[in-house]
Structure formats: structure tokens, C-alpha cells
Design an enzyme around this catalytic site. Sequence first.
Site, mmCIF file in Angstrom:
data_model
loop_
_atom_site.group_PDB
_atom_site.id
_atom_site.type_symbol
_atom_site.label_atom_id
_atom_site.label_comp_id
_atom_site.label_asym_id
_atom_site.label_seq_id
_atom_site.Cartn_x
_atom_site.Cartn_y
_atom_site.Cartn_z
ATOM 1 N N TYR A 181 12.124 46.597 26.757
ATOM 2 C CA TYR A 181 12.151 45.943 28.066
ATOM 3 C C TYR A 181 13.181 44.827 27.973
ATOM 4 O O TYR A 181 12.914 43.747 27.454
ATOM 5 C CB TYR A 181 10.764 45.403 28.415
ATOM 6 C CG TYR A 181 10.691 44.701 29.755
ATOM 7 C CD1 TYR A 181 11.437 45.142 30.850
ATOM 8 C CD2 TYR A 181 9.870 43.594 29.935
ATOM 9 C CE1 TYR A 181 11.364 44.512 32.075
ATOM 10 C CE2 TYR A 181 9.778 42.949 31.155
ATOM 11 C CZ TYR A 181 10.526 43.415 32.225
ATOM 12 O OH TYR A 181 10.456 42.771 33.444
ATOM 13 N N HIS A 198 8.818 50.601 39.831
ATOM 14 C CA HIS A 198 9.673 51.553 39.125
ATOM 15 C C HIS A 198 9.001 52.915 39.140
ATOM 16 O O HIS A 198 7.782 53.020 39.321
ATOM 17 C CB HIS A 198 9.868 51.142 37.657
ATOM 18 C CG HIS A 198 10.678 49.903 37.465
ATOM 19 N ND1 HIS A 198 11.938 49.898 36.901
ATOM 20 C CD2 HIS A 198 10.390 48.603 37.733
ATOM 21 C CE1 HIS A 198 12.398 48.657 36.835
ATOM 22 N NE2 HIS A 198 11.481 47.847 37.334
#
Length: 423
Positions: free
Chosen positions: A271, A414
Site C-alpha cells: 500500500y 476501489h
Amino acid sequence: IFSSICCNFLAPDQAKMSGAKGLVVAEIKKKLLALNLPTSGTKAVLLQRLESATATTTTTVTIASSPEEPTPGAKSPGGTRKKRGSPSPASPAEVAEAPAGKKVKKGAAVEAAETPAPVSPESSSPPSSGKSKYPTREQILEGTCAFVRKTKDSDFDPARCLKLISWNVNGLASLLKGTQLQDLVKREQPDLLCLQETKLQTKAEMIGPLAGYQMFSNCSKTKLGYSGTRIYVKESLGKVSVQYGLLNGKHNDEGRVITVELPSFYLVNTYVPNAGMQLERLQYRVKTWDVAILEFLKDLQTKKPVVWTGDLNVAERDYDRYFAGSYAAMQKNAGFTPEERESFRRMTCPETGLVDTFRHLYPTAAHVYSFWGFRGDSKTTNSGWRLDYFVISKPLLDKAEDCYMLPDVSGSDHCPVVLWLRK
């Protein structure tokens, strides 16, 4: 070829058109007209410029440099502040990494397919007017095509391929209040499932086990309920070794990286830090984080190939995000600054041996996104960004059978990204 000739000849430094130069330009125009090429696109742009160049004996011509090739390390302008209540879709920086407990009102998220107009992979072709150095939406889309998937779900053979899925869940605890994660696993049956932005606190890192899977979590230690990553590995794949953070465990305070070693490759779930609404973390992102993760990936590649996946927080190509307002303003958004995009290109250049799998398989597909902000109806209008990737080592390219998004899966801002990798 003619584009290169004209750009270099007509105006290297806003040169004036006169005398012998005008005659040569007229000859170039004559040759260009003789070419058996479509009258649209670059040819039309050149003809227009040549027409204006030869219409008078003294004409100033300006060729704009391509915004696709920013100067590495150039200072980016500060972020823009939006008016309260603005209905425009949010950029990733406006919704990513919200502090724990902060609620973001979700708008309707109904997927609608958009039929793109034919458009162009790069914005490097000169604009139709010398007045602006930035491309328009039409110029960005010139030469691109609609996304048509190479495979069907029924083509997948688990005896021959591994299925990997990456998904920024924007808070795992919140997602687990519904059944979206379980539904995804039941439908897709992934061999490896990577999650980002889990936002789990250390004491709750073991929530959300899935039957038949090993589970590995990395939580933020500096700010609870922030960032975080997780990997699920099918038990049938056997025991795997796990590493947290980068080389020597560095950059692990925010729980952004988990690496598992499989027999034929390393899987690195990441991430990547967001540069922030005011680009306050931009320099950390491109000068510290990107340098460290690339060093880590290169080190792994000396041992075996790498599959690097996750929310990488960058829209590499001009058509990897929706066009909003003006190109100049877009470049002030986190994830689309020249610095971030150039840094990602350095990380995926031939010298690193790392390749963006989706763009390798679908180099000119436009309007294909993995993120849509909750503000407004960005999912309905497909005002999105492609921020989630599978980047793989070159030796694995021949084994990559498909890479695509699952925009029908709800539960986050997402959507999941899928990679089929031949065993």
C-alpha cells in the site's frame, strides 16, 4: 518521421519562418500530402501547422514539450483546495487514508459501462495549437481503444494457472459487516488474495479469517486504524515464508508491505503512501519510499522473479484517470503529479526488469479504472483512476495470461484487480 522532422525543423526555439526555410516547409507539406495516411490525427495537425507556417513570410511557431516527460525532481505546484459541497468526483488524495473513525459519506456506486471514443496512448504528440503545452481530453484519447478482455471466466483452469487478486478494501472491519469479501472469495476462489488499507489495529489484526486460507497481517504501529496490509494464501499451496517491511524491516511503521515467498516467485503486497491533498508527503513518496521499495524489489529479483501488487497510488498514463477541468490542474492531484508518474516509470523501465502487466496486455485500453471517489456519482459516470497494479518481473511475462478489473464488486472505493499466472 514527418512529425519529428517538422517539430525539430519548424521551431526549435520559436524560430521565425522566412526565406529558404519557408520553401523547405512547403516541400515537406507536399511530401506529407503525398503520403497514404488518414487525414486525421498527427497528419492533420502537421498540415494545419504547415499551412499557417507557409501562409506568411514571417511566422512564429511554438512546439510545446510533452507533459508526459516531466523533468525528474521538478518541484510540483501545491495542491488545489476544492469548494465545500462541490459535486465533482474526488481524487484519491481526498479520500485515501482518512484518520480512524472519520466517516466519509458514500454516494451511489452503480457501475455503468462507458463506450470510449477512439484515442491515443501517449500525450507526446504536439497539441494542435502552440498556445498551450498541455493536451486536451481529445488529444489524450486519440489512438486508444475500448477495453475488451482477452479471456472468459470459464477459460480459467486451476490445474494450469494461479489466480491472484489485489483489493484496497478501505477498512476491513467495515467491509466485514457485509458479505462482499466472502462473496468474492466464493466466486473467484483466488489462490492468493492481497488486501490494502485494512486499517486494523494491532490488537484486532486476526479478524476476518477465511476457511482454507493462511492469513498474514501487517498493521500500522504509528497510527492505529490506519494503512495496513494482509495476504491470504490457500492452504493447498503449503507453508510460505513471510517478511514484513522492506530491506532489514525498514519502512514498516505503517504496515504497508507484506512479502511471501512461493516456490517460483515472491509476492509483494504493497500500500504505497499517498502524497496527500496538499502534496505534503510528495517528497517522502518519490525520494524516500519509491527509492526504498525499488531497492527491495531489485534485491528480491536476484533470487527469483517478483510479483509486486497493491494500491500503488499512481495513474501512470494520461488515460489512466478521467479528465477533469484542465490538464494543468490535474497534475496538482496526488497520484498524477509529474514527480510520481516519472518515478513509477523509472521503477518499471527496462533496466529494472519490472513490467506493468495490465499495460503489457492492454497498452491502449482507455476508461479502465480501479478507483472511484465516493463523492458524487463518479462510479456511475466512470470518473475513475487506475491506481491498482500487478507489476511482474520479465521472466514471468510469458506466464501472464490475463490481468483485469472487477468493477462490479462493491464494498470499497476501489475494485479488485485479477492476475492469471501460469504455473
